[in-house]
Write a protein that holds these residues in place. Structure first.
Motif, PDB file in Angstrom:
ATOM      1  N   ALA A  19      53.293  29.433  10.911  1.00  0.00           N
ATOM      2  CA  ALA A  19      53.620  30.370   9.639  1.00  0.00           C
ATOM      3  C   ALA A  19      53.292  28.934   9.182  1.00  0.00           C
ATOM      4  CB  ALA A  19      54.271  30.877   9.315  1.00  0.00           C
ATOM      5  N   GLU A  20      52.453  30.066   8.463  1.00  0.00           N
ATOM      6  CA  GLU A  20      51.682  28.374   7.361  1.00  0.00           C
ATOM      7  C   GLU A  20      51.305  29.130   6.044  1.00  0.00           C
ATOM      8  OE1 GLU A  20      48.613  25.898   8.791  1.00  0.00           O
ATOM      9  OE2 GLU A  20      49.168  24.573   6.868  1.00  0.00           O
ATOM     10  N   LEU A  21      51.475  28.226   5.261  1.00  0.00           N
ATOM     11  CA  LEU A  21      51.028  29.025   3.489  1.00  0.00           C
ATOM     12  C   LEU A  21      50.307  27.740   2.743  1.00  0.00           C
ATOM     13  CD1 LEU A  21      54.858  30.552   2.618  1.00  0.00           C
ATOM     14  CD2 LEU A  21      52.528  31.717   2.905  1.00  0.00           C
ATOM     15  N   GLY A  22      49.377  28.136   1.958  1.00  0.00           N
ATOM     16  CA  GLY A  22      48.907  26.766   1.734  1.00  0.00           C
ATOM     17  C   GLY A  22      48.478  27.192  -0.049  1.00  0.00           C
ATOM     18  N   TYR A  23      48.440  26.423  -1.179  1.00  0.00           N
ATOM     19  CA  TYR A  23      47.998  26.715  -2.685  1.00  0.00           C
ATOM     20  C   TYR A  23      47.023  25.854  -2.657  1.00  0.00           C
ATOM     21  CZ  TYR A  23      48.172  26.775  -7.032  1.00  0.00           C
ATOM     22  OH  TYR A  23      48.111  27.255  -8.965  1.00  0.00           O
ATOM     23  N   THR A  24      45.661  26.391  -3.816  1.00  0.00           N
ATOM     24  CA  THR A  24      44.903  24.693  -3.055  1.00  0.00           C
ATOM     25  C   THR A  24      44.435  25.528  -5.430  1.00  0.00           C
ATOM     26  OG1 THR A  24      43.810  25.175  -1.584  1.00  0.00           O
ATOM     27  CG2 THR A  24      42.653  24.674  -3.219  1.00  0.00           C
ATOM     28  N   HIS A  25      44.720  23.995  -6.223  1.00  0.00           N
ATOM     29  CA  HIS A  25      44.431  24.030  -7.489  1.00  0.00           C
ATOM     30  C   HIS A  25      43.481  23.280  -7.966  1.00  0.00           C
ATOM     31  CE1 HIS A  25      45.742  25.892 -11.088  1.00  0.00           C
ATOM     32  NE2 HIS A  25      46.141  24.656 -11.748  1.00  0.00           N
ATOM     33  N   PRO A  26      42.478  23.740  -8.526  1.00  0.00           N
ATOM     34  CA  PRO A  26      41.619  22.543  -8.893  1.00  0.00           C
ATOM     35  C   PRO A  26      42.477  22.464 -10.889  1.00  0.00           C
ATOM     36  CG  PRO A  26      40.355  24.605  -8.207  1.00  0.00           C
ATOM     37  CD  PRO A  26      41.887  25.184  -7.426  1.00  0.00           C
ATOM     38  N   ALA A  27      41.758  20.901 -11.058  1.00  0.00           N
ATOM     39  CA  ALA A  27      42.358  20.551 -12.416  1.00  0.00           C
ATOM     40  C   ALA A  27      41.437  19.562 -13.562  1.00  0.00           C
ATOM     41  CB  ALA A  27      43.638  20.743 -12.362  1.00  0.00           C
ATOM     42  N   LEU A  28      41.570  19.659 -14.395  1.00  0.00           N
ATOM     43  CA  LEU A  28      41.001  18.441 -14.580  1.00  0.00           C
ATOM     44  C   LEU A  28      38.927  18.179 -14.196  1.00  0.00           C
ATOM     45  CD1 LEU A  28      43.866  15.853 -14.006  1.00  0.00           C
ATOM     46  CD2 LEU A  28      42.832  17.058 -16.835  1.00  0.00           C
ATOM     47  N   LYS A  29      38.844  19.299 -13.798  1.00  0.00           N
ATOM     48  CA  LYS A  29      36.982  19.100 -13.297  1.00  0.00           C
ATOM     49  C   LYS A  29      36.964  18.704 -12.320  1.00  0.00           C
ATOM     50  CE  LYS A  29      35.277  19.402 -18.023  1.00  0.00           C
ATOM     51  NZ  LYS A  29      33.700  18.814 -19.455  1.00  0.00           N
ATOM     52  N   ARG A  30      36.869  17.902 -12.364  1.00  0.00           N
ATOM     53  CA  ARG A  30      36.886  16.562 -10.380  1.00  0.00           C
ATOM     54  C   ARG A  30      38.061  16.994  -9.800  1.00  0.00           C
ATOM     55  NH1 ARG A  30      32.517  15.316 -11.340  1.00  0.00           N
ATOM     56  NH2 ARG A  30      31.054  14.699 -12.884  1.00  0.00           N
TER      57      ARG A  30
END
Lengths: 75, 407
Positions: free
Chosen positions: B281-292
């Motif tokens: 089982a795997e959980l993930g979170y992806t968060h873009p920030a500061l434009k780049r």
């Protein structure tokens, strides 16, 4: 007799309904989020592949890890 | 040397890196090159090296892929310390393939070649993907076939050099020695990806893998109780079955959050004819920030029971037909915590580069074995007799740094 007629009509309707093409319930213009790289199952294949190699080298389980890609129809 | 039993898995994964991406049918993947340096350190093993992956469209409907991968291995793992000598070696792997797009179908095929001093492997793969139902669904079918040759290294008594055992594979009918043993592999997989809502996508994968031939490491040993031996145990050769068939089914979900981020979750069930059942089982979170920048965080949990012919310590010599003591076949839980950072930066005065990213990723792996003991500690304490020594734990750090360009 009447019940049989109704059943036949319903059955025929279901058959004819099955012939019509499935209408996409998410229209192409509603799929912009799937074009965002963060929504890719495999954004960086080289990294994902390496990490899966590290895990599978140390585990008994294998297979079914390679996502089939997005298939998002967003392009 | 000790790692050859996992060669087929690596081939499978490299195959997926080359082949899985183009399954986005209707359009071929973007032209892209990645250059990665990887380093694994834990349990007395350091493995590091480069990895390069290239995808390039030749025409609108035809693309080529290629990869080159190397491992520099320095191993003094618990297995090596127990039954062999620490060693260093290099493994190289190359792959090449093509993708052809016709309408809503994509056809892929390729070849993967891997060499190291005591293991050579070739794998071919063939895949077809089809978009359907208004492009909400993608169906993929894949077949792959592999042929391995396994050798056993030993030290030549005359020269002192490490050579392949000339008669490891036995003798032919004319009495000539055969230096290798064979293993064949086949794989069949089915994949479906499905858009569920405007913000949710799912994928399902099912894969059957079959192996036939020499499927064990020629170096690792079993232990069996022997009260007359100094430490209370004796080592002996492992005996694996010559066949294995496994089934794995997995589901992945990815959700787009309103604040421009993504959540992912996945689950896989695995079982095989060796009696292993595993859950991942795997959980993930992806968060873009500061434009780049893009930040990633993930947690992975894995658990399996032991193979039916595995034992940490067998009661006596030849106590059963098949016997193994490979850690990969033991019962254990595994936990992996990971974090990644990606920086999207322009390269000025290079009009042929559309985009480039610099990426870092770090993962920490902990494996908590339930029935694999640290046999190196036998006798180190009066209470640690054979079969009563502490259970083994593996802690490892995994580091990746890579540069990607789209052109």
């Amino acid at each position: 007799m009447r019940a049989r007629t109704i059943l036949m009509a319903v059955g025929l309707g279901m058959l004819l309904g099955g012939c019509s093409p499935i209408q996409p319930w998410v229209k192409p213009y509603e799929r912009e989020h799937f074009a965002d790289p963060i929504m890719s199952f495999n954004r960086d294949p080289i990294s994902t592949t390496y990490l899966e190699h590290v895990m599978e080298s140390r585990e008994g389980a294998r297979g079914a890890t390679g996502g089939v890609g997005g298939g998002c129809g967003c392009n | 040397m000790q790692l050859n039993v996992i060669r087929h898995r690596l081939l499978t994964l490299v195959f997926l890196s080359v082949c899985a991406t183009p399954a986005v049918t209707g359009v071929l993947p973007e032209d892209r090159t990645d250059a990665l340096y990887h380093r694994y350190q834990g349990g007395g093993i350091t493995i590091q090296g480069p990895d390069i992956l290239v995808q390039k469209k030749i025409t609108d409907n035809f693309a080529l892929t290629g990869s080159w991968y190397q491992d520099y291995i320095s191993s003094a793992s618990i297995d090596v310390k127990l039954s062999a000598s620490p060693y260093k070696e290099k493994r190289t792997q190359e792959s090449g393939g093509f993708m052809y797009l016709h309408g809503k179908s994509t056809y892929s095929a390729g070849l993967i070649h891997s060499t190291e001093p005591d293991y050579k492997a070739n794998t071919t793969y063939y895949s077809v993907s089809q978009d359907m139902f208004g492009d909400l669904t993608t169906l993929s079918l894949t077949y792959k076939r592999g042929w391995d040759k396994i050798y056993r290294d030993l030290k030549d008594a005359a020269s002192g050099q490490i050579i392949n055992d000339p008669s490891f594979g036995g003798f032919d009918k004319d009495g000539n020695p055969i230096s290798s043993k064979d293993a064949d592999h086949r794989g069949y997989s089915l994949g479906i990806s499905q858009i569920l809502t405007r913000t949710l996508i799912a994928s399902f994968n099912y894969e059957v893998l079959t192996d036939q031939g020499y499927l064990q490491s020629p170096y690792r040993k079993i232990l069996y109780l022997n009260p007359t031996a100094g430490l209370g145990y004796t080592q002996a050769e492992q005996i694996y079955p010559n066949t294995r068939t496994s089934n794995a089914g997995a589901m992945q979900l990815k959700y787009y959050a309103p604040w421009h981020a993504a959540f992912s979750g996945s689950y896989r069930y695995f079982s095989d004819t060796w009696g292993i059942h595993a859950h991942t089982a795997e959980l993930g979170y992806t968060h873009p920030a500061l434009k780049r920048f893009i930040f990633d965080a993930s947690f992975r949990y894995y658990t399996q029971n032991a193979a039916s012919f595995y034992s940490d310590l067998f009661p006596r010599a030849n106590s059963q037909n098949f016997m193994a003591r490979d850690r990969e076949l033991a019962a254990f839980n595994s936990y992996t915590l990971g974090a990644g950072l990606s920086y999207d930066f322009p390269i000025p005065k290079n009009p042929w580069v559309n985009r480039s990213t610099f990426n870092l990723r770090f993962d920490h792996l902990l494996i908590d074995y339930k029935d694999y003991r640290n046999a190196l500690l036998i006798g180190a304490n009066p209470e640690w007799s054979a079969g009563n020594e502490p259970l083994y734990k593996l802690n490892a750090n995994i580091f990746q740094i890579f540069w990607s360009i789209w052109f």
